[in-house]
Scaffold this active site. Structure first.
Site, mmCIF file in Angstrom:
data_model
loop_
_atom_site.group_PDB
_atom_site.id
_atom_site.type_symbol
_atom_site.label_atom_id
_atom_site.label_comp_id
_atom_site.label_asym_id
_atom_site.label_seq_id
_atom_site.Cartn_x
_atom_site.Cartn_y
_atom_site.Cartn_z
ATOM 1 C CG LEU A 57 -2.138 -0.838 1.288
ATOM 2 C CD1 LEU A 57 -2.927 -0.523 2.558
ATOM 3 C CD2 LEU A 57 -3.023 -0.677 0.068
ATOM 4 C CG ASP A 58 1.338 3.698 -3.462
ATOM 5 O OD1 ASP A 58 2.195 2.813 -3.577
ATOM 6 O OD2 ASP A 58 0.676 4.157 -4.416
ATOM 7 C CE LYS A 59 5.289 9.093 4.353
ATOM 8 N NZ LYS A 59 6.507 9.932 4.320
ATOM 9 C CB THR A 61 -2.900 4.004 -0.211
ATOM 10 O OG1 THR A 61 -2.532 4.572 -1.469
ATOM 11 C CG2 THR A 61 -4.202 3.246 -0.369
ATOM 12 N NE ARG A 169 -0.035 7.728 -6.140
ATOM 13 C CZ ARG A 169 1.137 7.884 -5.548
ATOM 14 N NH1 ARG A 169 1.691 6.876 -4.873
ATOM 15 N NH2 ARG A 169 1.788 9.032 -5.619
#
Length: 247
Positions: A57-59, A61, A169
């Site tokens: 999970l991206d930072k 998100t 994204r």
């Protein structure tokens, strides 16, 4: 001072799932070499045993983050993610009025960081990437951001069928409907407007659910996660509290 913990969504002897907040890295990365907080360490200390990452999970998100509790389970879960055996649900606030529903089938070049082994695949090679999307709600605000006197936004349900880095994204940017709060692929003017008017100081993207077969028993796991308060507040302010969001 009390130790930081993350809300547990599910745990058994093989895996644990937690609610990761926006702004927290999963593990050490060159994204922010000065960061000292990582979900891996927090969960390890919280449950008192080693954890193994199986997906990203991206930072920015928030949402469902799963770890394996042993190497064998980690291999099984990683393979399940890679073979598209795990269904993933996301919610996002995006610029403009997204089409009612559709599929983005747009290959993406590979992105790696200094802590990730790139293998034999070149970072310039495009990999297949597919995302299903569905528009849940729209709004037109009487706020001038670009050249128009009003600004339009959508609430989107997103289902990535592949697991490329920054896939959602990048795909939303490809559609010209970037995610609000995305500093890399989004639009600064819209991000700043949401921060000023709605207190949105994060990327408005959340993983709300994972569905998978348990790697050892085969039983169906339906892991769901409520929206974090900072994102739910924006959803409520936009009048989308009853927009068919499934938790």
């Amino acid at each position: 001072m009390s130790r930081e913990t993350l809300p547990e969504l599910y745990r058994d002897d093989a895996l644990v799932a937690v609610h990761k907040p926006s702004g927290l890295l999963v593990h050490r990365s060159m994204i922010d070499r000065h960061e000292t907080r990582f979900a891996m360490q927090i969960v390890r200390d919280q449950i008192g045993r080693r954890v193994y990452p199986v997906h990203r999970l991206d930072k920015g998100t928030s949402g469902v983050l799963m770890f394996a509790l042993d190497p064998d389970t980690a291999k099984l879960l990683t393979a399940a993610f890679e073979t598209r055996a795990i269904e993933k649900d996301y919610l996002a606030v995006v610029r403009g009025w997204l089409p009612e529903a559709g599929t983005v089938d747009h290959p993406l070049t590979r992105l790696v960081d200094a802590y990730e082994f790139a293998g034999e695949t070149s970072a310039t090679d495009a990999q297949d990437a597919v995302t299903d999307y569905r528009r849940l709600a729209t709004i037109e605000l009487p706020i001038a951001v670009d050249r128009y006197s009003t600004s339009r936004y959508s609430l989107a349900a997103l289902s990535p069928l592949t697991g490329r880095r920054h896939q959602l994204r990048r795909h939303l940017k490809h559609l010209s409907h970037p995610i609000i709060g995305d500093a890399t692929y989004g639009k600064g003017r819209h991000n700043r407007m949401f921060a000023e008017h709605f207190g949105a100081n994060r990327m408005l993207l959340a993983c709300t659910g994972l569905r998978l077969a348990h790697p050892h028993t085969g039983a169906t796991l339906n892991l769901t996660c409520p929206l974090a308060a900072d994102m739910q507040g924006v959803i409520d302010a936009l009048g989308w509290a009853d927009a068919g969001i499934r938790h």
